[in-house]
Design a protein around this motif. Structure first.
Motif, mmCIF file in Angstrom:
data_model
loop_
_atom_site.group_PDB
_atom_site.id
_atom_site.type_symbol
_atom_site.label_atom_id
_atom_site.label_comp_id
_atom_site.label_asym_id
_atom_site.label_seq_id
_atom_site.Cartn_x
_atom_site.Cartn_y
_atom_site.Cartn_z
ATOM 1 N N ARG A 1 0.809 -1.207 0.000
ATOM 2 C CA ARG A 1 0.000 0.000 0.000
ATOM 3 C C ARG A 1 0.851 1.270 0.000
ATOM 4 O O ARG A 1 0.553 2.238 0.671
ATOM 5 N N VAL B 1 -1.218 5.084 -6.982
ATOM 6 C CA VAL B 1 -2.236 6.133 -6.887
ATOM 7 C C VAL B 1 -1.639 7.462 -7.351
ATOM 8 O O VAL B 1 -2.280 8.235 -8.064
ATOM 9 N N GLY C 1 1.175 3.356 -2.291
ATOM 10 C CA GLY C 1 0.460 4.469 -2.899
ATOM 11 C C GLY C 1 1.128 5.036 -4.130
ATOM 12 O O GLY C 1 0.686 6.035 -4.680
ATOM 13 N N ASP D 1 -9.640 5.680 3.513
ATOM 14 C CA ASP D 1 -9.407 5.319 2.112
ATOM 15 C C ASP D 1 -10.717 5.299 1.342
ATOM 16 O O ASP D 1 -10.802 5.713 0.193
ATOM 17 N N LYS E 1 -4.339 11.092 3.766
ATOM 18 C CA LYS E 1 -3.076 11.281 4.480
ATOM 19 C C LYS E 1 -3.124 12.527 5.355
ATOM 20 O O LYS E 1 -2.637 12.525 6.486
ATOM 21 N N MET F 1 -7.396 4.379 -8.127
ATOM 22 C CA MET F 1 -6.607 3.705 -7.103
ATOM 23 C C MET F 1 -6.316 2.295 -7.601
ATOM 24 O O MET F 1 -7.013 1.345 -7.249
ATOM 25 N N SER G 1 -1.124 3.278 6.704
ATOM 26 C CA SER G 1 -1.588 4.659 6.591
ATOM 27 C C SER G 1 -2.424 4.770 5.316
ATOM 28 O O SER G 1 -2.333 3.917 4.444
ATOM 29 N N PRO G 2 -3.220 5.813 5.206
ATOM 30 C CA PRO G 2 -4.091 5.914 4.040
ATOM 31 C C PRO G 2 -3.283 6.033 2.746
ATOM 32 O O PRO G 2 -2.131 6.447 2.749
ATOM 33 N N ILE G 3 -3.932 5.687 1.672
ATOM 34 C CA ILE G 3 -3.253 5.653 0.391
ATOM 35 C C ILE G 3 -3.605 6.907 -0.404
ATOM 36 O O ILE G 3 -2.929 7.276 -1.339
ATOM 37 N N THR G 4 -4.664 7.585 0.002
ATOM 38 C CA THR G 4 -5.126 8.738 -0.762
ATOM 39 C C THR G 4 -4.546 10.022 -0.191
ATOM 40 O O THR G 4 -4.287 10.107 1.010
#
Lengths: 199, 447, 198, 348, 210
Positions: B375, B380, B377, D335, D296, B388, D289-292
């Motif tokens: 993950r 993304v 990111g 997310d 974040k 995503m 942790s968040p991916i977006t």
């Protein structure tokens, strides 16, 4: 409609029956429960006032409320050995209630924690009995102390707090000191010398 | 995080793979001799396949039409060598399937159809006639997507085109065909563009080129000036996938093509430089698409170069003219390394959408040691479509297609940016393609 | 089903806690010491057996539509009896178990057995079922409490077991310890079951 | 030309150089300065603790993977990083079994039980620490070893505590004096006030690491070296640390003082405790942790808010670990509700 | 009741003594209805609603029917000499109150708002045996809260329950995609997750509002 009435009737009968059964059980159990409560309090009072006669510890009321107890050496309430009171203080996660006994000069002679729900293993160590010992080491420190000595080491006093549980230790210590001071005010001061108690 | 302060014109996401263009960018286009045999698939465009109008045994000349368009969204194919029709049968197509193809054995004469000759009166043609000529010349987008050009040039009246963009971005690593085309045939490109502008009459015309090709920017600017064309030539910062229509429009105009929409929904139309040149050929020279410029490159090729080859020449033939393969050649791709399609045989023919033949060596090929997604990111951040990819990947993997659709799997342009940056080596594009297929299957079943 | 099975199924195969994930609240809440666990187990078993018997006895007279409220009243009666008796004769345990004694009323095991079993079977079978389920529940509680008290307090039933050198793992008697222990135990059982099958 | 069948694969056919082992080992490398600092400040004991934590993490990971019949992937460095981070969150003089059990818990129940790397919902190292703190609180809260090279004018040597511990104790005393006037001796009050003012002037000590505390958290300077490297490599996203540290600074400035709003000392709160370690190395853990991008920001700010709540009114002097663990729990929701706008979905 | 006291009750019910992570109340629905986020939200809303209602009604029942005080209705209606002490009937009284309350709420919602009924309807029957509801009424009694205090505690305990439930559901949805060892899948891993969440919630212990 008839059906509904029938059901309501059955349900009503069952409920009343249940209530009746419970009433009976309660009738039998209630005295026993109150007896248990009394016993528990008596035991606590005895550990707070070890030299008093179990039959001669009398509550002192202020309105409906018991503010302190007087303990006598003799069953006929003669030979005052001291006073007992309940101290309450906000601990880490609960209100801590301690029953404290003092002699007539204001020196602590015994105490028992009535209620606390502190963190297991930390705050609860205020009741910890060390291996091979008989009484809780934390509470033992209070015996023989007077109000002015009561503060935890971090606040400049003489009570060594439980490691990692300053808040619980402080709650017990400060609540006892406050209770002592209140008692002193109520009594209009402690006597200078202790009553001689004949054993 | 992107430092947006300095990026003048750009789009969200994108990646910077090593360009590797130096292998061929300075090599002039070499014209290959007509091969002894060509295989011409009846379908080299998006849309309905054409219907053959020749039979086995017929003799054909270069430029002779071989098929009838199968409908409006369809273009014919033409003979690219002169000779005899040997067979009409399914043959391997570089897109990975078998497609009905017309096999012509050359006579070595290279005789051209008499119809292929300059039309002195081309300027009098109506827009309708021009589109007709473009269709019958077999034009389909030369950038790789191969969408019939005449359809694109016929926007519905409620969606007028106000911005015409000539796409010379060529953002795929390795490929230099468009670059060389611009350097060597700038006048023809500009002429083709002028024809398209005449049909569309947009307010604004832009020639977009990435700024790693400043020589082409100069040449095109000059050519446009000479032609008297009222257009801007814009140098864009290098970033993949700059050449994707939606990203190019966003970078140049700030407009976003709506989800599921087409460039014309925001008043834009994008044509590749190769297509522009083919338009010039089709309209002025009456010459159908019988050849195209292909970049033959990669560390697996002995002599990388840009070549002009006849449609239908086999990859093997083209590679032979580039010195053959080196040891350690591991993958043969049609197109660039980011979106190109791996070939399992060299017998596939060059088609209208073949912008390059890239042969990667073992060291260059992406190793697919699949690990678990951590993950991070990066996908993304890299996705130019704001998707995503990792989320869609997991949903597709667990066959939860409805949710994959919610996450926008259909918006994926398969540019490969996500998989390029994925440290876990996940087959993200593969999952996207599969997800798109399944989702559209379901949508069709539902309707 | 044999009569013996009626009793033993509750112990492992249909254990209310481990296999059916029922009655979780008291299981986790009072399993921080074996003493509490045993007390709770006995109280539960008492209520289970008696309510099963009564429900089975009256099953033919109860209209279907109001059977649930009636079951609840029956159960609540026995729970209150336990509550009162415990307060009178075992005040320390009563204090330690707190509201989880009255909460036996809403324990899904009891209502579940009344509805699924006692309401459809003979008195004797219901009794056995109640006993089996009660013991199964107690067993689960005991196993949890055993692990938690030893690790979390170094003691068993209040007696020091692991010696003064052992530093107890406090988390085991805190809420997280309860969740982790039951999760791991259930996983272990699934694993053992699967191994036995194959 | 030979007639052979070529291998095919889906596009893209290139990839950049990054791989999970590379990322993990470089993260480990970025933690090296703080580790060397730990050994310098707290002595060989620190090296021993670090070694035990790392070894236990790797051994546990390998053992479980072997047990499950899965490929053993300890070479990817993720278990190493977990062990390292756990060790950095321990006091110097913990008994040898603390790092061993902590790492085993972190890997077994924090990570492998969910399927291993990539699937764990919460930061394993922090779970290990929270587990140890709940299990053996006394071992985890005693800081007896004074750091080499000086302390905050000696006050932390005599009490053996971290700056945040000292601050909390002093503030407790002052609070005590406020609610019960006259009960706390005047000398104790002035001592508490002296402690606070000394703490608030100790920026130098806090920055270089000459304070008591957990092994890897004390030297802001050494941590920032590693953080700078990670930022340069783009392995961490600035949004989380900026949101985190920014909100801690703002909130402690606003509510951290005793004389009303905006009288707190934000710089002290940023430099003290495990904030820098947490904000750059643990809140940014990719898996948890968040991916977006928007997620974040919210994640970082949420960590800051909870940290300040715990520091100012909570039961613990430090709230970094718990705040990150708590925010870890919100990641799936973040997310889900902060998906970036898909290209073309925005209203024009 | 003082606003500060109410705030303390709320913070305690949501974070410090969270029904799930600290008091172990309502675990069956917590494990059972936390597989999908949508149903978790529905269940949570239903629990908040019923808990608040049950807290207030139970307080009324206790205060006017069970407690041996002069406000006891039996004392007035039956003209008794001393107020009767019926507290021993609290369990049976409360559970009947809750059961009928749930029935009643279900009926009312069904009649007035089909949409809400669709959202909450399937969860309502499950709520009668949710020990969190009976639990909160008994806790209110134990803590000696007044009416406002009971209502606030009921509402915020429901909030705390919902918080735990929603977080759990969102995480379990993600765990669906994870490579959890086969024997641990389903309920066991949910328990492990609950344990880890409870560890994180330990961070709130000792929170003091001054």
């Amino acid at each position: 409609m008839k059906d509904v009435l029938r059901m309501a009737w059955i349900l009503g009968v069952v409920t009343v029956l249940a209530a009746a059964v419970l009433g009976a059980v309660n009738h039998v159990a209630k005295p026993r429960i109150e007896e248990q409560r009394r016993l528990a309090l008596e035991q606590a009072l005895l550990s707070a006032l070890p030299k008093a006669d179990p039959r001669a510890i009398v509550p002192v009321y202020e309105g409906d409320e018991i503010v302190y107890y007087k303990g006598y050496a003799q069953p006929d309430t003669t030979g005052l050995v001291g006073y007992a009171f309940v101290a309450r203080g906000a601990g880490y996660s609960s209100e801590i209630e301690t029953l404290v006994g003092v002699d007539t000069t204001g020196q602590i002679i015994g105490l028992k924690i009535l209620r606390e729900v502190e963190t297991p293993g930390l705050g609860t160590k205020i009741e910890e009995v060390r291996y091979g010992e008989k009484d809780p080491w934390f509470q033992r420190q209070f015996i023989g102390k007077r109000a002015r000595q009561l503060a935890v080491d971090k606040d400049g006093g003489e009570i060594v707090s439980v490691t990692g549980a300053t808040i619980s230790s402080r709650a017990v210590t400060n609540s006892i000191r406050k209770g002592l001071e209140e008692l002193e005010k109520r009594l209009g001061g402690f006597s200078k010398t202790a009553q001689q108690v004949s054993d | 995080m992107e430092l947006r302060l300095f990026a003048r014109r750009s789009f969200r996401g994108g990646v910077h793979p090593p360009e590797n263009k130096s292998l061929t960018e300075h090599k002039p286009i070499e014209i290959l001799p007509p091969p002894a045999m060509v295989v011409i698939p009846v379908q080299q465009h998006i849309g309905a396949p054409g219907k053959p109008i020749v039979q086995v045994g017929d003799t054909v000349r270069v430029g002779d039409r071989l098929t009838e368009p199968g409908g409006y969204v369809s273009v014919p194919v033409h003979a690219s060598i002169s000779g005899t029709v040997k067979a009409i049968e399914p043959r391997p197509h570089p897109l990975g399937t078998s497609v009905l193809s017309i096999v012509i054995e050359g006579d070595g004469q290279d005789q051209w159809s008499p119809e292929v000759q300059e039309d002195p009166n081309w300027q009098q043609l109506t827009a309708e006639e021009i589109r007709d000529r473009i269709q019958m010349a077999g034009l389909a987008g030369m950038g790789g997507a191969a969408f019939p050009t005449h359809v694109k040039l016929s926007p519905p009246p409620n969606k007028p085109i106000d911005t015409f963009i000539l796409n010379g971005a060529e953002c795929e690593p390795y490929l230099t065909a468009d670059h060389r085309l611009m350097l060597e045939y700038s006048e023809e490109i500009v002429r083709g563009m002028a024809i398209m502008l005449r049909i569309l009459r947009p307010k604004r015309a832009i020639i977009a080129i990435e700024d790693n090709k400043m020589d082409a920017v100069r040449v095109m600017r000059e050519a446009a000036g000479k032609e008297g064309l009222n257009c801007e030539v814009v140098a864009l910062p290098v970033k993949y996938p700059q050449g994707a229509e939606k990203q190019l429009i966003k970078a140049l105009t700030g407009r976003e093509v709506p989800r599921g929409g087409l460039p014309m929904d925001v008043g834009c139309l994008v044509q590749n430089v190769g297509t522009a040149r083919a338009v010039y050929h089709a309209v002025q020279k009456r010459r159908p698409v019988v050849d195209r410029v292909v970049t033959v490159t990669g560390r697996g090729v002995a002599e990388p170069k840009n070549v002009l080859v006849r449609i239908g020449s086999s990859f093997a033939y083209v590679l032979e003219h580039c010195g053959g393969l080196r040891d350690g050649a591991a993958r043969v791709l049609m197109g660039g390394p980011m979106m190109g399609i791996a070939q399992f045989t060299l017998d596939v023919p060059v088609v209208k959408g073949t912008s390059g033949i890239v042969v990667l060596s073992q060291e260059e090929v992406r190793e697919r040691r699949e690990a678990a997604c951590i993950r991070c990111g990066r996908c993304v951040d890299a996705c130019p479509m704001g998707l995503m990819p990792t989320a869609i990947y997991h949903l597709v993997k667990h066959k939860r297609f409805d949710e994959a659709q919610e996450y926008g799997v259909l918006d994926c342009i398969e540019c490969g940016s996500c998989a390029y940056v994925c440290p876990a080596g996940l087959p993200l594009v593969h999952a996207m393609k599969f997800g798109k297929l399944e989702v559209s299957k379901r949508m069709r079943a539902a309707s | 089903m044999s009569v013996g099975k009626e009793f033993t199924k509750g112990l492992y195969a249909e254990n209310p806690v481990f296999k059916q994930a029922l009655g979780l609240c008291p299981t986790l809440a009072v399993s921080n010491s074996v003493r509490n666990a045993v007390g709770m187990g006995l109280a539960m078993t008492f209520v289970l057996v008696l309510s099963n018997i009564i429900v089975s006895l009256i099953r033919r007279f109860v209209p279907r539509k109001i059977r649930i409220p009636i079951y609840i009243v029956v159960i609540a009666t026995f729970v209150t009896i336990v509550d009162l008796v415990m307060a009178g004769f075992a005040p320390d345990l009563h204090k330690a178990l707190g509201i989880f004694v009255p909460l036996i009323v809403v324990n899904c095991i009891i209502l579940g057995r009344a509805e699924a079993f006692a309401g459809r079977n003979s008195v004797f079978r219901s009794l056995l079922d109640g006993l089996g389920m009660g013991f199964g529940f107690s067993l689960a509680l005991f196993v949890l409490a055993f692990i938690r008290e030893i690790l979390g307090d170094g003691r068993l039933y209040g007696f020091p077991l692991l010696g003064p050198g052992f530093e107890p793992m406090l988390i085991m008697i805190l809420p997280p310890g309860a969740f982790l222990t039951i999760g791991l135990l259930m996983g272990l059982m699934n694993w053992l079951d699967k191994r036995r099958c194959s | 030309m030979e007639d052979k069948l070529w291998k095919v694969s889906t596009s893209p056919h290139l990839s950049d150089r990054e791989s999970i082992p590379r990322i993990m080992w470089l993260v480990a490398a970025s933690l090296a300065p703080a580790g060397i600092g730990a050994v310098y400040f707290f002595g060989a004991r620190a090296a021993w603790t670090i070694f035990l934590a790392v070894a236990s993490a790797i051994a546990t990971e390998a053992a479980i993977q072997k047990l499950r019949g899965k490929p053993i992937t300890v070479h990817d460095g993720s278990a190493f990083v977990t062990g390292l981070l756990l060790a950095y969150n321990l006091p110097a003089e913990v008994p040898f079994w603390i790092p061993i059990i902590g790492s085993a818990f972190a890997i077994a129940l924090g990570k492998q039980i969910f399927g291993g790397l990539g699937y764990n919902p919460m930061n394993p190292a922090l779970l290990g620490r929270a587990f140890l703190l709940a299990s053996w609180p006394t071992h985890m809260t005693i800081f007896r070893t004074p750091p080499r090279g000086g302390t905050i004018s000696g006050i932390d040597v005599e009490t053996g505590a971290t700056p945040l511990n000292l601050l909390k104790q002093a503030q407790d005393v002052l609070h005590q004096a406020k609610v019960a006037p006259g009960e706390v001796p005047a000398q104790k009050i002035s001592e508490a006030m002296m402690h606070i003012s000394k703490l608030y002037e100790s920026y130098g000590n806090l920055f270089w690491g000459k304070v008591g505390g957990c092994l890897g958290e004390t030297s802001v300077f050494l941590l920032l070296i590693g953080a700078a490297f990670l930022l340069y490599k783009r392995y961490i996203d600035l949004r989380i640390p900026v949101g985190y540290i920014g909100s801690v600074a703002l909130l402690t400035w606003a509510f951290g003082g005793s004389e009303g709003l905006f009288t707190g000392n934000p710089l002290f709160h940023v430099l003290a405790g495990g904030l820098v370690l947490g904000a750059f190395f643990m809140a940014t853990d990719m898996v948890t942790s968040p991916i977006t991008p928007r997620g974040k920001w919210i994640f970082g700010i949420g960590c800051g808010v909870i940290t300040v709540i715990i520091r100012l009114i909570g039961g613990y002097p430090e709230g970094v670990s718990y705040s990150i663990l708590l925010m870890n729990l919100t990641v799936p929701l973040l997310d889900r509700y902060t998906k970036p706008a898909i290209f073309g979905a925005r209203k024009r | 009741m003082e606003l500060k006291t109410l705030l303390i009750i709320s913070v305690s019910a949501i974070f410090i003594n969270n029904f799930i992570f600290s008091r172990f109340l309502g675990l069956c629905p917590y494990i059972g209805v936390s597989k999908a986020l949508d149903s978790a939200v529905g269940m949570g809303m239903a629990v908040i609603f019923v808990m608040t209602l049950a807290s207030s009604v139970a307080w009324v029942v206790d205060h006017f029917l069970l407690e041996p005080t002069t406000s006891n209705l039996f004392y007035h209606l039956l003209r008794l000499k001393t107020p009767p002490d019926l507290v021993f009937l609290k369990t049976i009284a409360f559970i009947l109150v809750i059961a009928s309350l749930v029935q009643f709420v279900e009926m009312v919602i069904q009649k007035t708002s089909p949409a809400l009924y669709k959202a909450l309807g399937i969860y309502l029957p499950l709520i009668t045996t949710n020990c969190a509801i009976l639990g909160v009424t008994l806790l209110n009694l134990d803590m000696g809260l007044n009416f406002i205090g009971s209502v606030v505690q009921g509402f915020t305990s429901g909030l705390g329950f919902t918080l735990a439930l929603v977080l759990m559901a969102s995480i379990r949805e993600r765990l669906e995609l994870a490579d959890v060892p086969r024997p641990m899948r389903g309920i066991p891993i949910a328990f492990i997750m609950a344990g880890l969440m409870a560890i994180a919630f330990l961070g709130f212990s000792g929170l003091k509002i001054r």
